[in-house]
Design an enzyme around this catalytic site. Sequence first.
Site, short mmCIF file in Angstrom:
data_model
loop_
_atom_site.label_atom_id
_atom_site.label_comp_id
_atom_site.label_asym_id
_atom_site.label_seq_id
_atom_site.Cartn_x
_atom_site.Cartn_y
_atom_site.Cartn_z
CD GLU A 12 -2.63 -1.21 2.63
OE1 GLU A 12 -3.82 -1.50 2.66
OE2 GLU A 12 -1.96 -1.07 3.68
CB THR A 87 -6.57 -1.39 0.44
OG1 THR A 87 -6.02 -2.34 1.36
CG2 THR A 87 -5.52 -0.95 -0.55
CE LYS A 172 -15.59 -6.54 6.57
NZ LYS A 172 -14.33 -7.16 6.14
CG ASP A 173 -10.20 0.22 7.80
OD1 ASP A 173 -10.98 -0.07 8.74
OD2 ASP A 173 -9.35 1.12 7.89
CG MET A 174 -9.04 -5.72 8.24
SD MET A 174 -8.16 -7.20 7.68
CE MET A 174 -7.73 -7.97 9.23
CD GLU A 175 -5.01 -2.19 8.78
OE1 GLU A 175 -5.67 -1.70 7.83
OE2 GLU A 175 -4.55 -3.35 8.76
CG ASP A 198 -12.24 -6.19 -0.98
OD1 ASP A 198 -11.09 -5.83 -0.66
OD2 ASP A 198 -13.19 -6.20 -0.18
#
Length: 234
Positions: A12, A87, A172-175, A198
């Site tokens: 990224e 992302t 929607k992310d993870m961080e 995605d």
Amino acid sequence: MNITFVVAMMAEAQPFIDNFGVKEVPDFFDPLPSKLYHARLGRATDLYVVLNGQQHGSDLIGCESASVATQAAIQKLHPDLVINSGTCGAFKSNGADIARVYLGNAVMFHDRRVPGDDEWGTQALGNYDVWSGTEALAKKLDLPMGKVTTGSSLDMQPCDLQIIKENKGELKDMEGAAVAFVCSLYHVPVLLVKSVTDLCDSSAETYDEFKRNLARASEELCKVNVRIIEELLQ
Ligand code: ADE
């Protein structure tokens, strides 16, 4: 001015690192695996890129790593602005498209549930402030905005989707919420820049779609980050 990017994956960050010619500052966060890159822009701006680093041979992703890296970055670098760049998944039903880059106009967790207690339930969801200049920046650069929701998984369970929908989540992310949580504790403004890899409501396998689009989404992320820096330097 000190602008500090917090990024999970090298993929990224790489286009951005190449573009700005930021140089690694070895062992800066030792013993943490987090990595620091730095460049001086003009006379008065320090640009830092902080990567979570690696464990078990892969880039550290997710909330714990993002929190640790953000805390270390704030304590050691004292940024004026933290930018969480990365992302995300998004919804084609909201008009999202692959490699489209958004600014986060709100941020919360979507996988922390405390049924039966309103106060802890609310705390668990987070809903942290984002940088007050976000909307003006989005208008200036003609960028779309969306609500970031963060969880610890790439996939999406029905209870995640329910919370995302109830709270009008879009990215929607993870961080993002983990970075914003730490920034809220230290009263440091946070800007979220998210590029879509995605579509959460497509029939494609999320991981396959993510991998397939990662390079293109990261290139678009870089282009937007360059424009953001140019604008912040005005
Ligand atoms: N990062 C990129 N795509 C994601 C997704 N669908 N969920 C969480 N994080 C992501």
